[in-house]
Design a protein around this motif. Structure first.
Motif, PDB file in Angstrom:
ATOM      1  N   SER A 135      41.610 -30.172  -4.928  1.00 29.79           N
ATOM      2  CA  SER A 135      40.261 -30.486  -5.429  1.00 29.79           C
ATOM      3  C   SER A 135      40.314 -30.729  -6.929  1.00 29.79           C
ATOM      4  O   SER A 135      41.098 -30.100  -7.645  1.00 29.79           O
ATOM      5  CB  SER A 135      39.296 -29.339  -5.134  1.00 29.79           C
ATOM      6  N   HIS A 136      39.476 -31.662  -7.390  1.00 32.27           N
ATOM      7  CA  HIS A 136      39.401 -31.960  -8.816  1.00 32.27           C
ATOM      8  C   HIS A 136      38.400 -31.021  -9.494  1.00 32.27           C
ATOM      9  O   HIS A 136      37.329 -30.744  -8.955  1.00 32.27           O
ATOM     10  CB  HIS A 136      38.966 -33.406  -9.042  1.00 32.27           C
ATOM     11  N   MET A 137      38.755 -30.554 -10.670  1.00 29.64           N
ATOM     12  CA  MET A 137      37.872 -29.721 -11.481  1.00 29.64           C
ATOM     13  C   MET A 137      37.768 -30.332 -12.871  1.00 29.64           C
ATOM     14  O   MET A 137      38.790 -30.546 -13.528  1.00 29.64           O
ATOM     15  CB  MET A 137      38.391 -28.285 -11.569  1.00 29.64           C
ATOM     16  N   TRP A 138      36.528 -30.579 -13.302  1.00 31.97           N
ATOM     17  CA  TRP A 138      36.304 -31.190 -14.614  1.00 31.97           C
ATOM     18  C   TRP A 138      36.104 -30.069 -15.630  1.00 31.97           C
ATOM     19  O   TRP A 138      35.050 -29.445 -15.677  1.00 31.97           O
ATOM     20  CB  TRP A 138      35.097 -32.120 -14.547  1.00 31.97           C
ATOM     21  N   ILE A 139      37.131 -29.816 -16.428  1.00 32.51           N
ATOM     22  CA  ILE A 139      37.091 -28.688 -17.362  1.00 32.51           C
ATOM     23  C   ILE A 139      36.563 -29.079 -18.734  1.00 32.51           C
ATOM     24  O   ILE A 139      36.268 -28.216 -19.558  1.00 32.51           O
ATOM     25  CB  ILE A 139      38.473 -28.027 -17.502  1.00 32.51           C
ATOM     26  N   GLU A 140      36.429 -30.375 -18.980  1.00 29.79           N
ATOM     27  CA  GLU A 140      35.860 -30.833 -20.250  1.00 29.79           C
ATOM     28  C   GLU A 140      35.193 -32.181 -20.039  1.00 29.79           C
ATOM     29  O   GLU A 140      35.756 -33.068 -19.391  1.00 29.79           O
ATOM     30  CB  GLU A 140      36.944 -30.929 -21.330  1.00 29.79           C
ATOM     31  N   ILE A 141      33.976 -32.320 -20.569  1.00 29.38           N
ATOM     32  CA  ILE A 141      33.212 -33.548 -20.384  1.00 29.38           C
ATOM     33  C   ILE A 141      32.691 -34.035 -21.726  1.00 29.38           C
ATOM     34  O   ILE A 141      32.073 -33.277 -22.482  1.00 29.38           O
ATOM     35  CB  ILE A 141      32.012 -33.319 -19.437  1.00 29.38           C
ATOM     36  N   ASP A 142      32.944 -35.304 -22.016  1.00 29.68           N
ATOM     37  CA  ASP A 142      32.416 -35.960 -23.213  1.00 29.68           C
ATOM     38  C   ASP A 142      31.257 -36.844 -22.762  1.00 29.68           C
ATOM     39  O   ASP A 142      31.455 -37.812 -22.020  1.00 29.68           O
ATOM     40  CB  ASP A 142      33.514 -36.784 -23.882  1.00 29.68           C
ATOM     41  N   ALA A 143      30.045 -36.509 -23.190  1.00 29.68           N
ATOM     42  CA  ALA A 143      28.846 -37.200 -22.691  1.00 29.68           C
ATOM     43  C   ALA A 143      28.876 -38.695 -22.963  1.00 29.68           C
ATOM     44  O   ALA A 143      28.453 -39.495 -22.121  1.00 29.68           O
ATOM     45  CB  ALA A 143      27.600 -36.586 -23.322  1.00 29.68           C
ATOM     46  N   SER A 144      29.381 -39.105 -24.129  1.00 26.54           N
ATOM     47  CA  SER A 144      29.373 -40.524 -24.484  1.00 26.54           C
ATOM     48  C   SER A 144      30.550 -41.269 -23.876  1.00 26.54           C
ATOM     49  O   SER A 144      30.426 -42.427 -23.480  1.00 26.54           O
ATOM     50  CB  SER A 144      29.375 -40.691 -26.011  1.00 26.54           C
ATOM     51  N   ALA A 145      31.704 -40.610 -23.766  1.00 25.00           N
ATOM     52  CA  ALA A 145      32.906 -41.281 -23.266  1.00 25.00           C
ATOM     53  C   ALA A 145      32.951 -41.356 -21.751  1.00 25.00           C
ATOM     54  O   ALA A 145      33.592 -42.242 -21.192  1.00 25.00           O
ATOM     55  CB  ALA A 145      34.157 -40.571 -23.785  1.00 25.00           C
ATOM     56  N   HIS A 202      30.555 -31.648 -24.367  1.00 28.95           N
ATOM     57  CA  HIS A 202      30.197 -31.996 -25.743  1.00 28.95           C
ATOM     58  C   HIS A 202      29.513 -33.354 -25.837  1.00 28.95           C
ATOM     59  O   HIS A 202      29.838 -34.286 -25.107  1.00 28.95           O
ATOM     60  CB  HIS A 202      31.398 -31.900 -26.699  1.00 28.95           C
ATOM     61  N   ASP A 203      28.540 -33.392 -26.723  1.00 29.07           N
ATOM     62  CA  ASP A 203      27.736 -34.581 -26.968  1.00 29.07           C
ATOM     63  C   ASP A 203      27.762 -34.827 -28.474  1.00 29.07           C
ATOM     64  O   ASP A 203      27.032 -34.199 -29.238  1.00 29.07           O
ATOM     65  CB  ASP A 203      26.296 -34.343 -26.481  1.00 29.07           C
ATOM     66  N   LYS A 204      28.642 -35.730 -28.901  1.00 33.80           N
ATOM     67  CA  LYS A 204      28.832 -35.985 -30.329  1.00 33.80           C
ATOM     68  C   LYS A 204      27.572 -36.544 -30.974  1.00 33.80           C
ATOM     69  O   LYS A 204      27.257 -36.233 -32.122  1.00 33.80           O
ATOM     70  CB  LYS A 204      30.005 -36.943 -30.529  1.00 33.80           C
ATOM     71  N   GLU A 205      26.850 -37.382 -30.228  1.00 29.53           N
ATOM     72  CA  GLU A 205      25.643 -38.013 -30.771  1.00 29.53           C
ATOM     73  C   GLU A 205      24.604 -36.971 -31.168  1.00 29.53           C
ATOM     74  O   GLU A 205      23.927 -37.113 -32.185  1.00 29.53           O
ATOM     75  CB  GLU A 205      25.058 -38.973 -29.737  1.00 29.53           C
ATOM     76  N   ARG A 206      24.488 -35.918 -30.377  1.00 25.49           N
ATOM     77  CA  ARG A 206      23.492 -34.880 -30.655  1.00 25.49           C
ATOM     78  C   ARG A 206      24.097 -33.658 -31.346  1.00 25.49           C
ATOM     79  O   ARG A 206      23.403 -32.681 -31.574  1.00 25.49           O
ATOM     80  CB  ARG A 206      22.805 -34.461 -29.352  1.00 25.49           C
ATOM     81  N   GLY A 207      25.372 -33.710 -31.665  1.00 24.71           N
ATOM     82  CA  GLY A 207      26.015 -32.588 -32.344  1.00 24.71           C
ATOM     83  C   GLY A 207      25.969 -31.321 -31.521  1.00 24.71           C
ATOM     84  O   GLY A 207      25.667 -30.241 -32.025  1.00 24.71           O
ATOM     85  N   LEU A 208      26.298 -31.453 -30.222  1.00 22.02           N
ATOM     86  CA  LEU A 208      26.107 -30.360 -29.279  1.00 22.02           C
ATOM     87  C   LEU A 208      27.409 -30.031 -28.559  1.00 22.02           C
ATOM     88  O   LEU A 208      28.132 -30.928 -28.107  1.00 22.02           O
ATOM     89  CB  LEU A 208      25.041 -30.758 -28.258  1.00 22.02           C
ATOM     90  N   LEU A 209      27.718 -28.753 -28.446  1.00 25.16           N
ATOM     91  CA  LEU A 209      28.891 -28.290 -27.719  1.00 25.16           C
ATOM     92  C   LEU A 209      28.468 -27.101 -26.859  1.00 25.16           C
ATOM     93  O   LEU A 209      27.955 -26.109 -27.377  1.00 25.16           O
ATOM     94  CB  LEU A 209      29.988 -27.876 -28.695  1.00 25.16           C
ATOM     95  N   ILE A 210      28.646 -27.214 -25.540  1.00 18.34           N
ATOM     96  CA  ILE A 210      28.215 -26.166 -24.614  1.00 18.34           C
ATOM     97  C   ILE A 210      29.414 -25.659 -23.823  1.00 18.34           C
ATOM     98  O   ILE A 210      30.135 -26.447 -23.211  1.00 18.34           O
ATOM     99  CB  ILE A 210      27.136 -26.673 -23.630  1.00 18.34           C
TER     100      ILE A 210
END
Length: 210
Positions: free
Chosen positions: A20-30, A64-72
Protein backbone atom coordinates in the motif's frame (compact mmCIF):
# COMPACT_ATOMS: atom_id res chain seq x y z
CA UNK A 1 6.66 17.10 -4.60
CA UNK A 2 4.66 14.68 -2.51
CA UNK A 3 6.73 11.96 -0.83
CA UNK A 4 5.31 8.45 -0.97
CA UNK A 5 6.48 5.21 0.61
CA UNK A 6 5.26 1.66 0.06
CA UNK A 7 4.55 -0.72 2.93
CA UNK A 8 3.13 -4.19 3.26
CA UNK A 9 -0.14 -4.32 5.20
CA UNK A 10 -1.92 -7.33 6.65
CA UNK A 11 -5.70 -7.10 6.17
CA UNK A 12 -7.65 -7.34 9.47
CA UNK A 13 -10.51 -8.97 7.55
CA UNK A 14 -8.87 -11.84 5.67
CA UNK A 15 -5.22 -11.70 6.68
CA UNK A 16 -3.93 -11.16 3.13
CA UNK A 17 -0.72 -9.15 2.83
CA UNK A 18 -0.65 -6.45 0.16
CA UNK A 19 1.48 -3.44 -0.64
CA UNK A 20 0.00 0.00 0.00
CA UNK A 21 1.12 3.55 -0.74
CA UNK A 22 1.46 6.02 2.13
CA UNK A 23 1.86 9.74 1.47
CA UNK A 24 4.17 10.98 4.22
CA UNK A 25 4.68 14.47 2.82
CA UNK A 26 2.44 16.62 0.64
CA UNK A 27 3.26 19.90 -1.11
CA UNK A 28 -0.05 21.68 -1.81
CA UNK A 29 1.24 23.61 -4.84
CA UNK A 30 3.44 20.89 -6.36
CA UNK A 31 0.94 18.06 -6.03
CA UNK A 32 -2.65 19.35 -6.05
CA UNK A 33 -3.98 15.84 -6.69
CA UNK A 34 -2.93 14.63 -3.25
CA UNK A 35 -4.29 17.84 -1.70
CA UNK A 36 -7.68 17.09 -3.29
CA UNK A 37 -7.57 13.50 -2.04
CA UNK A 38 -6.87 14.78 1.45
CA UNK A 39 -9.85 17.15 1.23
CA UNK A 40 -12.27 14.54 -0.16
CA UNK A 41 -11.10 12.08 2.52
CA UNK A 42 -9.72 9.41 0.18
CA UNK A 43 -5.99 9.98 0.84
CA UNK A 44 -5.96 7.84 3.99
CA UNK A 45 -8.62 5.41 2.75
CA UNK A 46 -7.56 1.76 2.30
CA UNK A 47 -9.40 -1.18 0.76
CA UNK A 48 -8.16 -4.76 0.72
CA UNK A 49 -7.95 -5.98 -2.91
CA UNK A 50 -8.69 -9.55 -1.76
CA UNK A 51 -11.79 -9.20 0.43
CA UNK A 52 -12.73 -5.50 0.00
CA UNK A 53 -12.32 -4.80 3.72
CA UNK A 54 -12.23 -1.00 4.14
CA UNK A 55 -10.47 1.09 6.74
CA UNK A 56 -8.85 4.45 7.32
CA UNK A 57 -5.07 4.31 7.61
CA UNK A 58 -3.76 6.93 10.02
CA UNK A 59 -0.05 7.59 9.86
CA UNK A 60 2.32 10.59 10.21
CA UNK A 61 2.14 13.06 7.33
CA UNK A 62 3.63 16.51 6.77
CA UNK A 63 1.55 18.99 4.75
CA UNK A 64 3.03 22.24 3.52
CA UNK A 65 1.56 25.15 1.62
CA UNK A 66 4.29 27.61 0.62
CA UNK A 67 1.81 30.15 -0.75
CA UNK A 68 0.12 30.49 2.63
CA UNK A 69 3.26 29.98 4.72
CA UNK A 70 1.71 26.94 6.37
CA UNK A 71 3.23 23.70 7.67
CA UNK A 72 1.03 21.06 9.34
CA UNK A 73 2.33 17.93 11.03
CA UNK A 74 -0.18 15.10 11.31
CA UNK A 75 1.03 12.97 14.23
CA UNK A 76 -1.71 10.53 15.35
CA UNK A 77 -0.06 9.89 18.70
CA UNK A 78 1.18 13.46 19.15
CA UNK A 79 4.69 12.06 19.45
CA UNK A 80 7.41 14.63 19.96
CA UNK A 81 9.80 12.59 17.80
CA UNK A 82 7.62 13.00 14.72
CA UNK A 83 7.52 16.75 15.28
CA UNK A 84 11.31 16.85 15.66
CA UNK A 85 11.72 14.93 12.41
CA UNK A 86 9.38 17.39 10.67
CA UNK A 87 11.50 20.29 11.94
CA UNK A 88 14.67 18.57 10.70
CA UNK A 89 13.27 17.95 7.21
CA UNK A 90 12.39 21.64 6.89
CA UNK A 91 15.03 23.71 8.75
CA UNK A 92 13.99 27.03 7.18
CA UNK A 93 10.78 27.43 9.13
CA UNK A 94 11.06 31.06 10.21
CA UNK A 95 7.83 32.95 9.60
CA UNK A 96 5.73 29.86 8.89
CA UNK A 97 2.58 28.97 10.76
CA UNK A 98 3.27 25.51 12.17
CA UNK A 99 0.42 23.35 13.41
CA UNK A 100 0.17 19.91 14.97
CA UNK A 101 -2.95 17.81 14.32
CA UNK A 102 -3.85 14.33 15.55
CA UNK A 103 -6.15 12.96 12.85
CA UNK A 104 -6.83 13.20 9.08
CA UNK A 105 -10.11 15.00 9.89
CA UNK A 106 -8.21 17.66 11.84
CA UNK A 107 -5.70 18.00 8.98
CA UNK A 108 -8.52 18.56 6.50
CA UNK A 109 -10.19 21.11 8.77
CA UNK A 110 -6.95 23.03 9.39
CA UNK A 111 -6.27 23.30 5.66
CA UNK A 112 -9.84 24.49 5.02
CA UNK A 113 -9.52 27.13 7.75
CA UNK A 114 -6.35 28.64 6.36
CA UNK A 115 -7.50 28.42 2.74
CA UNK A 116 -10.59 30.39 3.81
CA UNK A 117 -8.30 33.12 5.16
CA UNK A 118 -9.40 32.59 8.76
CA UNK A 119 -7.45 32.70 12.01
CA UNK A 120 -7.56 29.22 13.53
CA UNK A 121 -7.13 30.46 17.12
CA UNK A 122 -10.17 32.72 16.77
CA UNK A 123 -12.13 29.97 15.04
CA UNK A 124 -11.47 27.55 17.90
CA UNK A 125 -12.92 30.18 20.25
CA UNK A 126 -16.05 30.30 18.07
CA UNK A 127 -16.27 26.49 18.10
CA UNK A 128 -15.93 26.43 21.88
CA UNK A 129 -18.74 28.92 22.40
CA UNK A 130 -20.97 27.18 19.85
CA UNK A 131 -20.29 23.78 21.37
CA UNK A 132 -21.12 24.96 24.91
CA UNK A 133 -24.35 26.56 23.65
CA UNK A 134 -25.35 23.37 21.79
CA UNK A 135 -24.64 21.19 24.83
CA UNK A 136 -26.82 23.45 26.95
CA UNK A 137 -29.71 23.34 24.48
CA UNK A 138 -29.45 19.67 23.55
CA UNK A 139 -28.65 18.47 27.08
CA UNK A 140 -25.98 16.14 25.70
CA UNK A 141 -22.24 16.11 25.12
CA UNK A 142 -20.69 17.29 21.85
CA UNK A 143 -17.79 14.99 20.99
CA UNK A 144 -16.37 16.81 17.98
CA UNK A 145 -16.93 20.03 16.07
CA UNK A 146 -15.50 20.81 12.64
CA UNK A 147 -15.41 23.95 10.51
CA UNK A 148 -17.26 23.43 7.22
CA UNK A 149 -17.67 26.64 5.26
CA UNK A 150 -17.62 30.42 5.20
CA UNK A 151 -19.77 32.73 3.08
CA UNK A 152 -19.29 36.49 3.22
CA UNK A 153 -22.31 36.91 0.95
CA UNK A 154 -24.55 34.99 3.37
CA UNK A 155 -22.76 36.34 6.47
CA UNK A 156 -22.27 32.80 7.63
CA UNK A 157 -19.82 30.36 9.20
CA UNK A 158 -20.95 26.73 9.12
CA UNK A 159 -19.93 23.84 11.38
CA UNK A 160 -20.70 20.14 11.76
CA UNK A 161 -21.13 18.79 15.29
CA UNK A 162 -21.11 15.18 16.41
CA UNK A 163 -23.27 14.62 19.49
CA UNK A 164 -22.47 11.85 21.96
CA UNK A 165 -23.90 8.54 20.74
CA UNK A 166 -24.95 9.89 17.32
CA UNK A 167 -23.28 8.80 14.07
CA UNK A 168 -24.65 11.59 11.88
CA UNK A 169 -23.63 15.19 12.55
CA UNK A 170 -25.89 18.15 13.19
CA UNK A 171 -25.15 21.43 11.46
CA UNK A 172 -24.87 24.79 13.15
CA UNK A 173 -23.98 28.25 11.90
CA UNK A 174 -23.07 31.68 13.25
CA UNK A 175 -22.84 35.15 11.78
CA UNK A 176 -19.43 36.47 10.82
CA UNK A 177 -19.55 39.08 13.58
CA UNK A 178 -19.17 36.24 16.10
CA UNK A 179 -15.87 35.31 14.44
CA UNK A 180 -14.80 38.95 14.29
CA UNK A 181 -15.35 39.33 18.05
CA UNK A 182 -13.34 36.15 18.65
CA UNK A 183 -10.60 37.48 16.38
CA UNK A 184 -10.30 40.62 18.48
CA UNK A 185 -10.15 38.45 21.61
CA UNK A 186 -7.46 36.25 20.03
CA UNK A 187 -5.37 39.31 19.23
CA UNK A 188 -5.42 40.34 22.89
CA UNK A 189 -4.22 37.04 24.38
CA UNK A 190 -0.67 35.81 24.77
CA UNK A 191 -0.34 33.32 21.89
CA UNK A 192 3.14 32.88 20.49
CA UNK A 193 3.80 31.37 17.04
CA UNK A 194 6.69 29.06 17.92
CA UNK A 195 7.19 25.43 16.98
CA UNK A 196 4.35 23.13 16.01
CA UNK A 197 1.27 24.31 17.91
CA UNK A 198 -1.74 22.18 18.79
CA UNK A 199 -4.46 24.79 18.23
CA UNK A 200 -7.68 23.17 19.47
CA UNK A 201 -10.59 23.67 21.85
CA UNK A 202 -8.35 23.10 24.88
CA UNK A 203 -6.07 25.95 23.80
CA UNK A 204 -9.08 28.19 23.12
CA UNK A 205 -10.40 27.52 26.62
CA UNK A 206 -7.00 28.31 28.16
CA UNK A 207 -6.61 31.55 26.22
CA UNK A 208 -10.13 32.72 27.05
CA UNK A 209 -9.47 32.10 30.74
CA UNK A 210 -6.61 34.58 30.49
Amino acid sequence: MAACITKELSCPGCGAVNKSHMWIEIDASADPEQRERMLDETLFFWECPDCNYQAQMVYPCLYHDKERGLLICLSPSGRTQQVIEAEQRHPGLAGLKKRLVLSPAELKEKVMIFESGLNDVALEMVKLALQELTESKQQTRVDRTFFLTMSEELDYLGFSMFLRGEEKPVYQGVRLEVYEKSLRAAERVDFQESGFQLVDLALARTLLEQ
